[in-house]
Design a protein around this motif. Structure first.
Motif, PDB file in Angstrom:
ATOM      1  N   GLY A  88      28.347  72.527  41.224  1.00  0.00           N
ATOM      2  CA  GLY A  88      28.618  72.184  42.619  1.00  0.00           C
ATOM      3  C   GLY A  88      27.448  71.451  43.258  1.00  0.00           C
ATOM      4  N   ARG A  89      26.228  71.892  42.950  1.00  0.00           N
ATOM      5  CA  ARG A  89      25.034  71.272  43.528  1.00  0.00           C
ATOM      6  C   ARG A  89      24.850  69.845  42.997  1.00  0.00           C
ATOM      7  N   VAL A  90      25.100  69.654  41.700  1.00  0.00           N
ATOM      8  CA  VAL A  90      24.983  68.299  41.114  1.00  0.00           C
ATOM      9  C   VAL A  90      25.991  67.360  41.755  1.00  0.00           C
ATOM     10  N   GLN A  91      27.243  67.837  41.902  1.00  0.00           N
ATOM     11  CA  GLN A  91      28.287  67.008  42.511  1.00  0.00           C
ATOM     12  C   GLN A  91      27.952  66.706  43.965  1.00  0.00           C
ATOM     13  N   LEU A  92      27.381  67.686  44.671  1.00  0.00           N
ATOM     14  CA  LEU A  92      26.985  67.491  46.065  1.00  0.00           C
ATOM     15  C   LEU A  92      25.912  66.416  46.179  1.00  0.00           C
ATOM     16  N   GLU A 132      36.812  56.812  49.522  1.00  0.00           N
ATOM     17  CA  GLU A 132      37.858  57.713  49.034  1.00  0.00           C
ATOM     18  C   GLU A 132      37.291  58.680  47.999  1.00  0.00           C
ATOM     19  N   SER A 133      36.372  58.143  47.162  1.00  0.00           N
ATOM     20  CA  SER A 133      35.717  58.976  46.150  1.00  0.00           C
ATOM     21  C   SER A 133      34.894  60.079  46.810  1.00  0.00           C
ATOM     22  N   VAL A 134      34.187  59.734  47.907  1.00  0.00           N
ATOM     23  CA  VAL A 134      33.388  60.730  48.635  1.00  0.00           C
ATOM     24  C   VAL A 134      34.303  61.799  49.232  1.00  0.00           C
ATOM     25  N   LYS A 135      35.414  61.384  49.822  1.00  0.00           N
ATOM     26  CA  LYS A 135      36.355  62.340  50.432  1.00  0.00           C
ATOM     27  C   LYS A 135      36.914  63.302  49.379  1.00  0.00           C
ATOM     28  N   ASN A 136      37.248  62.782  48.215  1.00  0.00           N
ATOM     29  CA  ASN A 136      37.747  63.636  47.128  1.00  0.00           C
ATOM     30  C   ASN A 136      36.676  64.615  46.661  1.00  0.00           C
ATOM     31  N   SER A 137      35.429  64.134  46.646  1.00  0.00           N
ATOM     32  CA  SER A 137      34.315  65.005  46.247  1.00  0.00           C
ATOM     33  C   SER A 137      34.132  66.141  47.245  1.00  0.00           C
ATOM     34  N   VAL A 138      34.304  65.838  48.531  1.00  0.00           N
ATOM     35  CA  VAL A 138      34.190  66.879  49.567  1.00  0.00           C
ATOM     36  C   VAL A 138      35.200  67.993  49.293  1.00  0.00           C
ATOM     37  N   ILE A 139      36.442  67.613  48.999  1.00  0.00           N
ATOM     38  CA  ILE A 139      37.491  68.599  48.709  1.00  0.00           C
ATOM     39  C   ILE A 139      37.106  69.453  47.505  1.00  0.00           C
ATOM     40  N   ILE A 141      34.101  69.954  46.156  1.00  0.00           N
ATOM     41  CA  ILE A 141      32.897  70.772  46.387  1.00  0.00           C
ATOM     42  C   ILE A 141      33.228  71.987  47.253  1.00  0.00           C
ATOM     43  N   ARG A 142      34.067  71.786  48.263  1.00  0.00           N
ATOM     44  CA  ARG A 142      34.439  72.912  49.125  1.00  0.00           C
ATOM     45  C   ARG A 142      35.227  73.963  48.328  1.00  0.00           C
ATOM     46  N   GLU A 143      36.036  73.519  47.395  1.00  0.00           N
ATOM     47  CA  GLU A 143      36.764  74.468  46.536  1.00  0.00           C
ATOM     48  C   GLU A 143      35.785  75.279  45.690  1.00  0.00           C
ATOM     49  N   ILE A 144      34.769  74.594  45.175  1.00  0.00           N
ATOM     50  CA  ILE A 144      33.760  75.283  44.353  1.00  0.00           C
ATOM     51  C   ILE A 144      33.037  76.337  45.175  1.00  0.00           C
ATOM     52  N   TYR A 145      32.616  75.961  46.383  1.00  0.00           N
ATOM     53  CA  TYR A 145      31.863  76.905  47.214  1.00  0.00           C
ATOM     54  C   TYR A 145      32.750  78.035  47.733  1.00  0.00           C
ATOM     55  N   ALA A 146      34.050  77.773  47.877  1.00  0.00           N
ATOM     56  CA  ALA A 146      34.969  78.852  48.261  1.00  0.00           C
ATOM     57  C   ALA A 146      35.054  79.899  47.153  1.00  0.00           C
ATOM     58  N   GLN A 160      23.860  74.000  52.338  1.00  0.00           N
ATOM     59  CA  GLN A 160      24.747  74.015  53.507  1.00  0.00           C
ATOM     60  C   GLN A 160      24.542  72.765  54.362  1.00  0.00           C
ATOM     61  N   LYS A 161      23.282  72.421  54.562  1.00  0.00           N
ATOM     62  CA  LYS A 161      22.948  71.245  55.367  1.00  0.00           C
ATOM     63  C   LYS A 161      23.502  69.978  54.713  1.00  0.00           C
ATOM     64  N   LYS A 162      23.335  69.872  53.388  1.00  0.00           N
ATOM     65  CA  LYS A 162      23.828  68.700  52.660  1.00  0.00           C
ATOM     66  C   LYS A 162      25.356  68.612  52.713  1.00  0.00           C
ATOM     67  N   LEU A 163      26.010  69.775  52.622  1.00  0.00           N
ATOM     68  CA  LEU A 163      27.462  69.786  52.644  1.00  0.00           C
ATOM     69  C   LEU A 163      27.992  69.275  53.979  1.00  0.00           C
ATOM     70  N   TRP A 164      27.380  69.681  55.085  1.00  0.00           N
ATOM     71  CA  TRP A 164      27.819  69.210  56.396  1.00  0.00           C
ATOM     72  C   TRP A 164      27.552  67.714  56.558  1.00  0.00           C
ATOM     73  N   GLN A 165      26.457  67.240  55.979  1.00  0.00           N
ATOM     74  CA  GLN A 165      26.186  65.792  55.997  1.00  0.00           C
ATOM     75  C   GLN A 165      27.277  65.033  55.260  1.00  0.00           C
ATOM     76  N   LEU A 166      27.691  65.604  54.139  1.00  0.00           N
ATOM     77  CA  LEU A 166      28.719  64.953  53.325  1.00  0.00           C
ATOM     78  C   LEU A 166      30.068  64.977  54.031  1.00  0.00           C
TER      79      LEU A 166
END
Length: 397
Positions: A88-92, A132-139, A141-146, A160-166
């Motif tokens: 998850g961190r690498v993908q983020l 679109e690739s970034v938006k898919n990555s957000v989905i 990554i959020r699944e991973i962190y869930a 957490q800070k990086k995730l909100w930036q993304l």
């Protein structure tokens, strides 16, 4: 107990090594699936074991074995979830890097029509794919962190800070795109105004060039070849640069959606200048090359330049002669006579050149030179050791 302990410890190490080896190929779903499979395997072991065993007078409690299996299960889960967190961190970080690249492009401020066209093409094409690739990555990554949160694993503050930036990044890019498109419209007007001013100066250059090309026709004495060719070379360079510039203006007009300027007069200029310039060029090649082709020692003859000259000399003279006759032969009588004289010299060389080309072939052997000497009636054979004394002129005597 010891046998089970050894078997499970061995299995545990093999399992972790296998995951470590394959982790670059595995997805989070693959890891979780493997984790579930290993839990199922451990449960089957539990099912096979009774809570206690009575042997004769002895009562054996298997509580320790069950505790050991639970400990192994916990270790397996911990290691797998560590890998999930790492993925998850690498993908983020990769997604943030991609988002940063998009934002950097959005900060560009083009200074030419071409740069603006490239940037417009990017934001209307490739950028959409990247976003679109970034938006898919957000989905993803959020699944991973869930998943991690469901296992009581919390994100560190930096993640957490990086995730909100993304998460907020795509919206920032879209807003920046709207601003940039408004800037593009204003920029087009400025760039077009600047180009129009440049084109006015360009038109004056073309007009001046016409008179310069016309004045070049006054040179009619082939004996003046050295000075005339240099002037012709400079003039040819000027024409080439103006032709290139005209092409640039036309490309920019297309990019700006403006009417294309007709620069066909430049093509006419090139058509009228080329025959005369090529004539002076071929005369210069002749004057600078013929002595070397005829009188340099055999090993020093510039065969390449001789071949090039021989291939085009008569063609250039013919083209120039036709051009002058069609233009106004009375105005070029002196030059036409010079062409006739040069033509006879060129023909003489053209008749001799095949001998030079044939004898300079790398396959020539001493026996070939001996045969040539006999045919020519020479007392001594021409040999490779005497090539420093051999010239085409001597050979033809």
């Amino acid at each position: 107990y010891e046998e089970i302990n050894n078997q499970i410890n061995t299995w545990f190490k093999v399992f972790l090594n296998k995951i470590e080896t394959d982790k670059s190929k595995l997805s989070v779903q693959d890891l979780l699936e493997r984790l579930d499979n290993q839990k199922s395997a451990l449960n089957k072991i539990r099912e096979r074991l009774p809570m206690s065993i009575d042997v004769s007078w002895f009562h054996i409690d298997n509580e320790e074995v069950f505790l050991f299996l639970s400990e192994i299960e916990s270790q397996v889960e911990t290691e797998v979830l560590k890998l999930v967190e790492e993925m998850g961190r690498v993908q983020l970080n990769n997604s943030l890097k991609e988002l940063k690249g998009i934002k950097m492009r959005m900060k560009e401020r083009p200074t030419t029509v071409e740069e603006q066209a490239v940037l417009e093409e990017y934001i209307n094409g490739q950028m959409k794919t990247e976003l679109e690739s970034v938006k898919n990555s957000v989905i993803s990554i959020r699944e991973i962190y869930a998943i991690l949160e469901s296992k009581k694993i919390k994100l560190i503050q930096d993640d957490q800070k990086k995730l909100w930036q993304l998460i907020g990044g795509p919206k920032e890019v879209v807003n920046a795109k709207t601003e940039m498109e408004n800037d593009f419209e204003a920029s087009r007007k400025i760039l077009y105004k600047e180009m129009t001013a440049e084109q006015m100066k360009f038109d004056l250059e073309v007009e001046s060039l016409h008179s310069t090309v016309d004045s070049f026709e006054r040179y009619q004495n082939p004996m003046d070849w050295k000075d005339v060719f240099q002037q012709g070379q400079d003039l040819n360079d000027r024409i080439s640069k103006l032709v290139e510039k005209a092409a640039v203006y036309n490309r920019r007009e297309v990019l700006l959606g403006k009417k294309i300027t007709d620069y066909s007069e430049l093509k006419t200029l090139v058509k009228n200048f080329a025959p005369l310039f090529n004539f002076w060029r071929i005369v210069t090649d002749w004057e600078t090359g013929r002595d070397g082709w005829m009188n340099d020692s055999w090993g020093n003859i510039n065969l390449k330049s001789a071949k090039v000259f021989n291939e085009e000399c008569l063609s250039v003279l013919s083209t120039t002669n036709s051009f002058l006759n069609n233009k106004n032969s009375k105005s070029f009588q002196r030059l036409i006579k010079g062409i006739d004289r040069l033509k006879s010299e060129f023909l003489e060389f053209a008749n001799r050149a095949p001998i030079l080309f044939a004898l300079k072939e790398p396959g020539m052997q001493p026996r070939h030179w001996e045969a040539i000497s006999q045919k020519l009636g020479r007392d001594s054979a021409i040999s490779p050791t005497k090539m420093h004394d051999l010239t085409l002129s001597k050979l033809l005597l």
